[in-house]
Write an enzyme that holds these catalytic residues in place. Structure first.
Site, PDB file in Angstrom:
ATOM      1  N   SER A 148       0.846  -1.206   0.000  1.00  0.00           N
ATOM      2  CA  SER A 148       0.000   0.000   0.000  1.00  0.00           C
ATOM      3  C   SER A 148       0.872   1.244   0.000  1.00  0.00           C
ATOM      4  O   SER A 148       2.000   1.233   0.509  1.00  0.00           O
ATOM      5  CB  SER A 148      -0.871   0.009   1.260  1.00  0.00           C
ATOM      6  OG  SER A 148      -1.511   1.257   1.390  1.00  0.00           O
ATOM      7  N   TYR A 158      -1.478   0.023  10.106  1.00  0.00           N
ATOM      8  CA  TYR A 158      -1.820  -0.557   8.797  1.00  0.00           C
ATOM      9  C   TYR A 158      -0.642  -0.384   7.830  1.00  0.00           C
ATOM     10  O   TYR A 158      -0.202  -1.332   7.177  1.00  0.00           O
ATOM     11  CB  TYR A 158      -3.080   0.111   8.228  1.00  0.00           C
ATOM     12  CG  TYR A 158      -3.319  -0.230   6.779  1.00  0.00           C
ATOM     13  CD1 TYR A 158      -3.742  -1.507   6.406  1.00  0.00           C
ATOM     14  CD2 TYR A 158      -3.099   0.714   5.767  1.00  0.00           C
ATOM     15  CE1 TYR A 158      -3.940  -1.829   5.069  1.00  0.00           C
ATOM     16  CE2 TYR A 158      -3.305   0.395   4.438  1.00  0.00           C
ATOM     17  CZ  TYR A 158      -3.719  -0.875   4.096  1.00  0.00           C
ATOM     18  OH  TYR A 158      -3.908  -1.191   2.761  1.00  0.00           O
TER      19      TYR A 158
HETATM   20  N1  LIG Z   1      -8.552  -0.017  -2.022  1.00  0.00           N
HETATM   21  C1  LIG Z   1      -7.464   0.686  -1.804  1.00  0.00           C
HETATM   22  O1  LIG Z   1      -7.443   1.915  -1.972  1.00  0.00           O
HETATM   23  C2  LIG Z   1      -6.200   0.005  -1.368  1.00  0.00           C
HETATM   24  C3  LIG Z   1      -5.039   0.762  -1.323  1.00  0.00           C
HETATM   25  C4  LIG Z   1      -3.847   0.158  -0.952  1.00  0.00           C
HETATM   26  C5  LIG Z   1      -3.836  -1.189  -0.642  1.00  0.00           C
HETATM   27  N2  LIG Z   1      -4.985  -1.932  -0.665  1.00  0.00           N
HETATM   28  C6  LIG Z   1      -4.871  -3.361  -0.340  1.00  0.00           C
HETATM   29  O2  LIG Z   1      -5.410  -4.105  -1.410  1.00  0.00           O
HETATM   30  C7  LIG Z   1      -5.972  -5.315  -0.927  1.00  0.00           C
HETATM   31  C8  LIG Z   1      -7.397  -5.449  -1.411  1.00  0.00           C
HETATM   32  O3  LIG Z   1      -8.093  -4.255  -1.126  1.00  0.00           O
HETATM   33  P1  LIG Z   1      -9.643  -4.096  -1.495  1.00  0.00           P
HETATM   34  O4  LIG Z   1      -9.947  -2.650  -1.425  1.00  0.00           O
HETATM   35  O5  LIG Z   1      -9.958  -4.855  -2.702  1.00  0.00           O
HETATM   36  O6  LIG Z   1     -10.271  -4.820  -0.199  1.00  0.00           O
HETATM   37  P2  LIG Z   1     -11.737  -5.379   0.100  1.00  0.00           P
HETATM   38  O7  LIG Z   1     -11.945  -5.172   1.560  1.00  0.00           O
HETATM   39  O8  LIG Z   1     -12.724  -4.838  -0.879  1.00  0.00           O
HETATM   40  O9  LIG Z   1     -11.572  -6.943  -0.178  1.00  0.00           O
HETATM   41  C9  LIG Z   1     -10.685  -7.712   0.601  1.00  0.00           C
HETATM   42  C10 LIG Z   1     -11.127  -9.155   0.539  1.00  0.00           C
HETATM   43  O10 LIG Z   1     -10.215  -9.919   1.344  1.00  0.00           O
HETATM   44  C11 LIG Z   1     -10.959 -10.847   2.108  1.00  0.00           C
HETATM   45  N3  LIG Z   1     -10.214 -11.185   3.311  1.00  0.00           N
HETATM   46  C12 LIG Z   1      -9.919 -10.377   4.354  1.00  0.00           C
HETATM   47  N4  LIG Z   1      -9.260 -11.064   5.303  1.00  0.00           N
HETATM   48  C13 LIG Z   1      -9.123 -12.331   4.838  1.00  0.00           C
HETATM   49  C14 LIG Z   1      -8.540 -13.492   5.367  1.00  0.00           C
HETATM   50  N5  LIG Z   1      -7.971 -13.510   6.573  1.00  0.00           N
HETATM   51  N6  LIG Z   1      -8.542 -14.628   4.616  1.00  0.00           N
HETATM   52  C15 LIG Z   1      -9.152 -14.648   3.396  1.00  0.00           C
HETATM   53  N7  LIG Z   1      -9.740 -13.570   2.861  1.00  0.00           N
HETATM   54  C16 LIG Z   1      -9.722 -12.424   3.559  1.00  0.00           C
HETATM   55  C17 LIG Z   1     -12.269 -10.149   2.410  1.00  0.00           C
HETATM   56  O11 LIG Z   1     -13.304 -11.075   2.752  1.00  0.00           O
HETATM   57  C18 LIG Z   1     -12.526  -9.392   1.116  1.00  0.00           C
HETATM   58  O12 LIG Z   1     -13.312 -10.149   0.213  1.00  0.00           O
HETATM   59  C19 LIG Z   1      -5.831  -5.270   0.592  1.00  0.00           C
HETATM   60  O13 LIG Z   1      -4.675  -5.995   0.962  1.00  0.00           O
HETATM   61  C20 LIG Z   1      -5.659  -3.787   0.883  1.00  0.00           C
HETATM   62  O14 LIG Z   1      -4.945  -3.559   2.078  1.00  0.00           O
HETATM   63  C21 LIG Z   1      -6.172  -1.359  -1.024  1.00  0.00           C
END
Ligand SMILES: NC(=O)c1ccc[n+]([C@@H]2O[C@H](COP(=O)([O-])OP(=O)(O)OC[C@H]3O[C@@H](n4cnc5c(N)ncnc54)[C@H](O)[C@@H]3O)[C@@H](O)[C@H]2O)c1
Length: 253
Positions: A148, A158
């Site tokens: 991230s 985080y």
């Molecule tokens: N959206 C953003 O702006 C952003 C920015 C930087 C990093 N990220 C990272 O990208 C990744 C995905 O983000 P997103 O926005 O698509 O998230 P989201 O919350 O929409 O989806 C995450 C998915 O991971 C699953 N999950 C969570 N914990 C789990 C576990 N222990 N085992 C199995 N599945 C699990 C959840 O059920 C969910 O379906 C994450 O790692 C997040 O930290 C997102």
């Protein structure tokens, strides 16, 4: 790009594949003819995401599991490898980043901080170890970890968990190079996935956007394109890298 009978079908495992980036990664890889295995702790949503890929003509299965569960991840990777004799791509995407886990350490307390690191950091190691035996020696095998922009900016538990993901990417790239597996990470900036759209206050969105250089809004497609490149032969000489896709928010050397 569909495959033909001379092109071996690749298999990709995507954790956190039920929604957000994970689902978008699955859709994009399936459109390239890759057999996609979505893994998520949300069993109904992950099966629905896989069914949607199949309905669109792709090949996909949805498997329930928590990335921190070593035994279950071994089963999941073995199941994923069955379709085409191994795994070619692992996307370590599952992560906790909801508002609940974006709080100061003093507010979250030890139990939540422990869970944050368990999922975001140990989950990456657990899935990597479970997938490795099925990826060794596969031509073009590669892993992408989702870090991230917060990793590069400091000041949050985080972000610290995602900084560990960036560090692990270099360590795992070195350790898995003899197996022919490349390991890279993507650090997304603010991308309006469903979780972010639903939870992040407008004022925070505006504050984060003001830190970007780019005037554009980050989109899921920007992260998908980075993933497609990193997992393709075009990036065959790229390993141990953390690619920032942040509109310039997390620029730095
Ligand atoms: N959206 C953003 O702006 C952003 C920015 C930087 C990093 N990220 C990272 O990208 C990744 C995905 O983000 P997103 O926005 O698509 O998230 P989201 O919350 O929409 O989806 C995450 C998915 O991971 C699953 N999950 C969570 N914990 C789990 C576990 N222990 N085992 C199995 N599945 C699990 C959840 O059920 C969910 O379906 C994450 O790692 C997040 O930290 C997102």
């Amino acid at each position: 790009m569909a495959t033909n009978e001379n092109t071996p079908v690749r298999t990709a495992v995507i954790t956190g594949g039920a929604r957000g980036f994970g689902k978008a990664f699955g859709d994009a890889l399936a459109r390239q003819g890759v057999h996609v295995v979505l893994v998520d702790r949300d069993s109904a949503a992950v099966e629905a995401a896989a069914a949607a890929i199949r309905a669109a003509g792709g090949s996909a299965e949805g498997l329930a599991g928590d990335v921190t569960d070593e035994t279950r991840m071994a089963e999941v990777m073995a199941q994923a490898a069955k379709a085409h004799g191994g795994i070619d791509i692992l996307i370590n995407n599952a992560g906790l980043h909801s508002d609940e886990y974006g709080q100061p350490i003093l507010k979250m307390g030890l139990a939540k901080v422990r869970r944050l690191f368990e999922v975001n950091v140990i989950g990456v190691v657990a899935c990597t170890l479970a997938a490795r035996p099925h990826m060794q020696g596969r031509a073009g095998a590669s892993m992408v970890n989702i870090s991230s922009s917060a990793a590069h900016m400091g000041g949050s538990a985080y972000g610290d968990s995602k900084l560990a993901v960036a560090g692990l990417t270099i360590t795992l790239a070195r350790e898995l190079a003899p197996d022919g597996i490349r390991v890279n990470a993507i650090s997304p900036g603010l991308i309006l996935t469903d979780t972010i759209r639903a939870e992040l206050p407008e004022a925070t969105k505006a504050r984060v956007k003001a830190m970007q250089m780019s005037q554009e809004d980050g989109e899921e497609a920007d992260i998908v394109e980075a993933m497609l490149w990193l997992t393709s032969r075009k990036a065959k000489f790229v390993t141990g890298e953390v690619l920032r896709v942040t509109g310039g928010m997390a620029a730095g050397v």
